[in-house]
Each structure stands twice: as C-alpha cells, then as structure tokens.
Design an enzyme around this catalytic site. Structure first.
Site, PDB file in Angstrom:
ATOM      1  N   LYS A   1      17.014  22.079 -11.927  1.00  0.00           N
ATOM      2  CA  LYS A   1      16.266  20.841 -12.157  1.00  0.00           C
ATOM      3  C   LYS A   1      17.083  19.717 -12.789  1.00  0.00           C
ATOM      4  CE  LYS A   1      12.429  19.897 -11.497  1.00  0.00           C
ATOM      5  NZ  LYS A   1      11.142  20.195 -12.010  1.00  0.00           N
TER       6      LYS A   1
ATOM      7  N   SER B   1      15.737  21.554 -17.047  1.00  0.00           N
ATOM      8  CA  SER B   1      14.563  22.390 -17.321  1.00  0.00           C
ATOM      9  C   SER B   1      15.019  23.635 -18.054  1.00  0.00           C
ATOM     10  CB  SER B   1      13.895  22.775 -16.003  1.00  0.00           C
ATOM     11  OG  SER B   1      13.156  23.962 -16.151  1.00  0.00           O
TER      12      SER B   1
ATOM     13  N   GLU C   1       9.749   8.839 -16.912  1.00  0.00           N
ATOM     14  CA  GLU C   1       8.425   9.403 -17.226  1.00  0.00           C
ATOM     15  C   GLU C   1       7.963   8.996 -18.616  1.00  0.00           C
ATOM     16  OE1 GLU C   1       8.034  13.670 -15.493  1.00  0.00           O
ATOM     17  OE2 GLU C   1      10.149  13.240 -15.754  1.00  0.00           O
TER      18      GLU C   1
ATOM     19  N   HIS D   1       0.851  -1.217   0.000  1.00  0.00           N
ATOM     20  CA  HIS D   1       0.000   0.000   0.000  1.00  0.00           C
ATOM     21  C   HIS D   1       0.876   1.252   0.000  1.00  0.00           C
ATOM     22  CE1 HIS D   1      -3.403  -2.674   1.056  1.00  0.00           C
ATOM     23  NE2 HIS D   1      -2.463  -3.285   1.783  1.00  0.00           N
TER      24      HIS D   1
END
Ligand code: ARG
Length: 475
Positions: free
Chosen positions: A297, A291, A304, A170
């Site tokens: 970043k 970025s 992704e 979980h």
C-alpha cells in the site's frame, strides 16, 4: 449547596479579578466551568500589547504619572519575557489570560502600581480587541502558506504547458482541457480567499478598547490613542456593538473554512487520480503513507486528511455561528465560546497547508496517460456540433446529428474520427469528411481561445495574472 469543595474567588486572592461583592467563594465546579485559561493563554502576548497601549492612555488621562508609566512599561516587557521563556506560567486558579497576567504584573510591579492598570477597561473590551489582533497576525501566517500553495500550482502548471487531459462534468468525460488550465482552476479560489482576507482586514483592524464593559468609560481614556498604539486603523464606532459582536471572528472562520473546502475539493481529485484505475498521478514517498498490514500500500493520507479536516472546520464554523445567533446585547459569557473554534481552524490550516503544498509540489503526472485519455468518451463531440454550426446548421439540429454519430460509434465500437465517410453521410449530408479537421485534441483545445478558456495563449494569460499576484519563489 452540595458538599463540593469551594474555590478561591475573593478579590483579594491572586488569580481573581472580582469577588468584592461576594460573601462566599465560588463553587469549584463553577470555577472549572468558567475557566478559559487552558485555551486563552495563547493570547498572552496580545493581552500584554493591549495593556502597554492602555497604560499610555491611562497616563495621558492623568491616572498614572510619567514615572509610573515608564516603570509599568519596563515591567510589562519583563512579564512578556517571562511568559515567552515559560518562567511565568498560568495556573489553574487563574480564571483566564487577563487574570493570570494581572497576577504576573503584580508579582513584578507590586499591588500598588500593578493594581492601577485595570482602571478604565473591562475584560469585555479587552477580549474583543485581543481576538482581533491575534487573528490579524494569524491571517498573515495563513496567507503566506496559501500563497506558497498558489506558487506550487503555478509552478506545476508552468512545467506542463500544452499537456492535454480529460476535462469532466458530472465526473464524466466532457471536453479535453490543458492540465495547466485544470491546475490553475484550483489556484483561483485560493486567490479569492486571499482577497477575502485583505477585505476582512478592513473590518478587523479596529480597536474596541475604551468600550469598557459596554457603554464606554468615565475616565476619559482615549480609544484613538489605544488603537494607534496597537497599530489598528482606529477605534470601533459603537461600544455596545464592539463588545458584543463577533462577526469579525465568524468571517475569519468562514475564510479559513473556505480554504479548507478548497483544499478538500482538490484532495478528492488527487485521491482518485492516484488510484490504479485512473493512474493520473504518483505521489512522492515523502508525501504518502503505508499500511501496517498490506505491504504493497501507498496511501494518499495527506489528501484524505485535507478532506477530513475540511469537515472539522465546517463544524467549528457552524458551532461558532450557533453560539452567536441568539445573543441579546451586549456582552454575554457565551462569547467565551468563540475562541476554541477559531483556534482550532488556525491550528488546522497551519499544520495542513505545508503538507498539502509539499504533496502537490512532488506528485508526478503520468503525461502519456492524461494525453491518451483526453479524447476518450467522445469528448470531441461538441467540436463536431460546433463545426456543423459554422457550416450554417441550426445548433438544435447539429446537436441531434452529432448525437446520432456518437450513438453509431457506440454501437460499432468506433471513435468519432473512425466512422467511414458513407456512414457519416447517411447520418447527415452536412457531415462531410473534412469534419475530421476538428477531431483532434490539439485542435479542440486551440479552438477554445476566448478569455479564460483552455487554449494555451489564454492559460499563459492566467499565469501572467497569477504571477502578478503571487511572484515566483526562489527555488
Ligand atoms: N474569558 C472571557 C471571554 O472570553 C473574557 C471576558 C469575561 N467577561 C466577563 N464579563 N466575565 O469572553
């Protein structure tokens, strides 16, 4: 009819395989709709291989003499060369790969000889065969890339033997596990995907050639001979089924999608692991991106994209299955829609897997942090309960007692092993101080020693089993 321009689709015209019974030409809009050359051209090599096999069968049935066969073989090899070099190219006026290649062959062999080749076959049995030979080749490529990822996972597991980390259910801390055990938990699903490909091969390696449009051919063309020439195990059993079913394509699509989903599950973890809050891993510069506005970043784009592309593949598979669901026997033109989804899956996996393997191979684990967090969240509570069971406490009571101990810890801001003896005794007289023997991550992991469990010897067993399936690569 509208006043749109009409296309050229008389049989006499180059790039068309039909038209004799038509008086007028096809509307340009219909030609545009019908056309598949823009995507099925990638099957050219497989179409030529199919034709090379087919002319052998034509010759053996007496429709070509030996000299004609030899000449056509030479010409087809020449055509294959021109296709590879790009000196023969498909034109928009070619309806599909079959039409384009017939035009190409006739350019070399002339209409008299080149025009004989189509006898005894239909685009229906042709395409049903080509998609199989194409996917068989692509499955080899994908399998090798998946094996590479399994190898990387095994290498990373071997490098971190004995390192503990929080195991979760979980997504909450559950029980400590070994990092190697967790990494290999991502290898096994991929190994099952490889097993699926091996099993799929048995069904894919049959040749529909000879099925004709649907009912077979009258020319005595031997499907066995074609199958043998194509390196397939044999001909399909039913010509109607062979030309109208695409479950073999859908099954390939399922396996490809499942690989995508398996990558996506790991990708989701890597994305979370790379956050400042988790800090489990640091991605290598070469496998992360920056970025355009935020200079600080470092983004996990590979992971992704893996997650995103899994969704795309699910869409491909769903579209393909939807195409198949309402089709009466035998061939229907809807089946032309089977190709783009699987081509997309092939392209997606072949571009994704190498980057994904590179990311996993180069990410750095923060071992101290993983070890420090392994016992957090009272993850040794099950060990306490099972210790009580060994002391003959009924499990139901042991669960309750341990729950009370956790609750005491939460109230007092303590870890399980920090509760004073007297307080433990108040919770239950069964909770004697020697319970602390099991309150260590190392002890907890070592105790889970059954087959497939997280104890180091069992993880080493897994590694041995995996190495038998995917041997270590040379560095
Ligand atoms: N492009 C077609 C396909 O992909 C080839 C078969 C065409 N057959 C036909 N009867 N029109 O399915």
């Amino acid at each position: 009819m509208s006043n749109e321009a009409v296309g050229s689709n008389k049989a006499s015209e180059a790039g068309s395989l039909w038209g004799g019974r038509f008086e007028g030409s096809t509307a340009e809009s219909v030609a545009r709709l019908s056309r598949s050359i823009q995507f099925d051209w990638r099957l050219a090599k497989y179409d030529i291989d199919g034709t090379l096999a087919h002319i052998k069968a034509l010759q053996s049935a007496g429709y070509l003499n030996l000299a004609e066969l030899k000449k056509l073989e030479k010409d087809l090899v020449e055509l294959a060369k021109r296709v590879e070099l790009g000196s023969f190219q498909a034109k928009p006026s070619d309806e599909d790969v079959h039409s384009a290649l017939e035009r190409g062959l006739i350019e070399i062999s002339g209409g008299e000889l080149g025009g004989k080749v189509r006898a005894g076959r239909s685009r229906n049995d042709q395409i049903a065969t080509l998609i199989r030979t194409y996917l068989l080749d692509q499955s080899d490529v994908i399998q090798a890339l998946v094996e590479e990822l399994v190898d990387v996972l095994a290498v990373r597991a071997e490098e971190h033997l004995g390192v503990a980390m929080p195991g979760r259910t979980h997504f909450q801390h559950a029980q400590p596990v070994l990092l190697s055990h967790h990494l290999l938990a991502h290898a096994w699903p991929l190994l099952r995907d490889l097993e699926r490909f091996a099993d799929w091969r048995k069904r894919a390696s049959l040749s529909p050639y000879g099925a004709g449009a649907l009912a077979g051919n009258t020319l005595g063309i031997d499907p066995n001979l074609v199958a043998q020439e194509l390196g397939l195990a044999g001909p399909t059993q039913n010509s109607i089924d062979a030309t109208s079913s695409r479950d073999v394509v859908a099954e390939f699509g399922f396996i490809a999608t499942m690989i995508g989903i398996n990558l996506s599950r790991f990708a989701e973890e890597i994305i979370i692991w790379a956050t400042a809050e988790f800090g489990y891993v640091r991605l290598a510069d070469a496998f992360s991106t920056g970025s355009s506005i935020m200079p600080q970043k470092k983004n996990p784009d590979v992971a992704e994209l893996a997650r995103g592309k899994a969704g795309r593949m699910i869409g491909d598979l769903t579209g393909l299955l939807s195409t198949l669901k309402g089709l009466p026997l035998a061939y229907n033109r809807d089946l032309q829609e089977d190709k783009e989804p699987v081509f997309d899956m092939v392209d997606t996996l072949t571009v994704l897997l190498p980057a994904f393997s590179g990311m996993v191979a180069t990410m750095k684990f923060n071992v101290e942090r993983l070890e420090a967090l392994a016992p957090a969240g009272f993850s040794l509570a099950t060990d306490v309960a099972e210790w009580l069971v060994k002391k003959k406490v009924v499990f139901r009571d042991a669960h309750e007692i341990t729950g009370n101990l956790v609750s005491y810890c939460e109230k007092h801001g303590l870890e399980l092993h920090e509760v004073p003896d007297a307080e433990m005794a108040k919770i239950s007289e069964a909770l004697t101080p020697d319970v602390r023997e099991v309150l260590s991550v190392a002890g907890s992991i070592k105790a889970r020693s059954g087959a497939g469990a997280t104890a180091l010897p069992r993880v080493l067993d897994q590694l041995t089993a995996i190495r038998r399936l995917v041997p270590k690569r040379d560095a």
